[in-house]
Design an enzyme around this catalytic site. Structure first.
Site, PDB file in Angstrom:
ATOM      1  N   ASP A 185     -23.416  32.085   8.971  1.00  0.00           N
ATOM      2  CA  ASP A 185     -23.269  32.551  10.351  1.00  0.00           C
ATOM      3  C   ASP A 185     -23.932  31.605  11.351  1.00  0.00           C
ATOM      4  O   ASP A 185     -23.477  31.482  12.488  1.00  0.00           O
ATOM      5  CB  ASP A 185     -23.857  33.960  10.485  1.00  0.00           C
ATOM      6  N   GLY A 186     -25.001  30.932  10.928  1.00  0.00           N
ATOM      7  CA  GLY A 186     -25.648  29.965  11.817  1.00  0.00           C
ATOM      8  C   GLY A 186     -24.729  28.818  12.180  1.00  0.00           C
ATOM      9  O   GLY A 186     -24.642  28.409  13.341  1.00  0.00           O
ATOM     10  N   ASP A 196     -43.306  43.721  21.521  1.00  0.00           N
ATOM     11  CA  ASP A 196     -43.212  42.355  21.014  1.00  0.00           C
ATOM     12  C   ASP A 196     -42.100  41.592  21.717  1.00  0.00           C
ATOM     13  O   ASP A 196     -42.089  40.364  21.709  1.00  0.00           O
ATOM     14  CB  ASP A 196     -42.940  42.355  19.509  1.00  0.00           C
ATOM     15  N   ALA A 229     -20.428  41.566  19.351  1.00  0.00           N
ATOM     16  CA  ALA A 229     -20.398  40.659  18.199  1.00  0.00           C
ATOM     17  C   ALA A 229     -21.775  40.476  17.591  1.00  0.00           C
ATOM     18  O   ALA A 229     -21.913  40.301  16.377  1.00  0.00           O
ATOM     19  CB  ALA A 229     -19.820  39.310  18.611  1.00  0.00           C
ATOM     20  N   THR A 231     -24.583  43.650  15.185  1.00  0.00           N
ATOM     21  CA  THR A 231     -24.903  43.841  13.773  1.00  0.00           C
ATOM     22  C   THR A 231     -25.883  42.796  13.260  1.00  0.00           C
ATOM     23  O   THR A 231     -26.185  42.765  12.069  1.00  0.00           O
ATOM     24  CB  THR A 231     -23.624  43.781  12.912  1.00  0.00           C
ATOM     25  N   ALA A 232     -26.377  41.926  14.136  1.00  0.00           N
ATOM     26  CA  ALA A 232     -27.303  40.872  13.734  1.00  0.00           C
ATOM     27  C   ALA A 232     -28.746  41.312  14.027  1.00  0.00           C
ATOM     28  O   ALA A 232     -29.187  42.345  13.554  1.00  0.00           O
ATOM     29  CB  ALA A 232     -26.930  39.570  14.446  1.00  0.00           C
ATOM     30  N   ASN A 286     -30.044  42.589  16.614  1.00  0.00           N
ATOM     31  CA  ASN A 286     -30.072  43.893  17.276  1.00  0.00           C
ATOM     32  C   ASN A 286     -30.156  45.032  16.264  1.00  0.00           C
ATOM     33  O   ASN A 286     -30.925  45.982  16.441  1.00  0.00           O
ATOM     34  CB  ASN A 286     -28.817  44.047  18.133  1.00  0.00           C
ATOM     35  N   LEU A 287     -29.376  44.954  15.197  1.00  0.00           N
ATOM     36  CA  LEU A 287     -29.405  45.998  14.175  1.00  0.00           C
ATOM     37  C   LEU A 287     -30.745  46.009  13.442  1.00  0.00           C
ATOM     38  O   LEU A 287     -31.288  47.077  13.139  1.00  0.00           O
ATOM     39  CB  LEU A 287     -28.257  45.793  13.188  1.00  0.00           C
TER      40      LEU A 287
END
Length: 255
Positions: free
Chosen positions: A44-45, A144, A152, A155-156, A158-159
């Site tokens: 994904d990166g 923090d 999009a 699910t990264a 944020n999840l």
């Protein structure tokens, strides 16, 4: 798609590089600026890096997984690539624009496909004021950090920060705190994609904060303004039945 010019890019691992060499020999290759399609072999990166590179060019990107998660990637196969590309479904992604005012008074800008994140830079918790569409919605968040995510990107990170998963076509953004201390029970907000979100950093010398748009970081910031920017667009390709919309839906039923 048989006559399409394909540019193969990799995450520079030996396995991905070797696979790319075989694909280039089989299907041909060209420079990325001359391509009709980019095929990215990595994780994904690499996909995010490639999308930033070809954004606004209308060159779609088709990923094949050589990473760890590969949420934005298709399964790897060397066979029938032309047919897979011809049958692939398109997903359009619109990024967030981040405008930063740093402690020296300089203004910086960057785009984010997944999210814009603010992080404390020292052992001291950050103190953030959150303004939405010109109205103060949270006078002080001690935390923090905080992030604003696209569908999009929901699910990264944020999840992982316990933010909501957003359907990929939803006209929404997710505003999520990172390890909130006060108010302890605030879990964030779901906002319209037309919202303009401004973070004001308090006590900037005692509590320095950095701002990150995907992989672009600015340090010692005073203010960050974030909004969706529909003047930019990235195009992803997925095999039928494995679209990003379907993957986001599946993710909501994982436990």
């Amino acid at each position: 798609m048989a006559d399409s010019r394909i540019c193969f890019v990799t995450n520079d691992t030996p396995a991905a590089d070797e696979a790319a060499d075989r694909l280039r020999a089989r299907y041909g290759t060209c420079a990325i600026e001359d391509a009709d399609i980019v095929v990215a072999l990595g994780g994904d990166g690499l996909m995010l890096q490639t999308l930033h590179q070809v954004m606004d060019s209308n060159i779609p990107t088709y990923g094949m997984n050589f990473g760890s998660v590969g949420f934005m990637m298709n399964d790897f196969s060397e066979d029938a690539l032309d047919e897979r590309l011809a049958a692939a479904q398109r997903t359009h992604i619109y990024p967030l624009s981040m405008t930063v005012l740093d402690a020296s008074g300089e203004t910086r800008a960057a785009l984010a496909i997944n999210e814009v994140s603010l992080f404390r830079s020292t052992y001291q918790a950050a103190k953030l004021q959150i303004i939405v569409d010109g109205e103060v919605r949270l006078e002080e968040l001690i935390c923090d950090g905080a992030l604003l995510s696209t569908p999009a990107g929901s699910t990264a990170y944020n999840l992982s920060a316990h933010g909501p998963i957003l359907p990929i076509e939803a006209p929404l953004l997710a505003l999520t705190p990172i390890s909130p201390f006060r108010p302890r029970r605030w879990r964030g907000a779901i906002l319209s994609n037309r919202a303009v979100v401004k973070f004001v950093v308090r006590e900037i010398e005692k509590r320095p904060v950095s701002a990150v748009a995907d992989n672009v970081e600015f340090q010692n910031i005073q203010e960050v303004t974030v909004k969706e920017d529909r003047s930019h667009r990235a195009i992803l390709l997925f095999d039928p039945g494995t679209s990003l919309e379907e993957r986001v839906l599946i993710e909501q039923f994982r436990f």
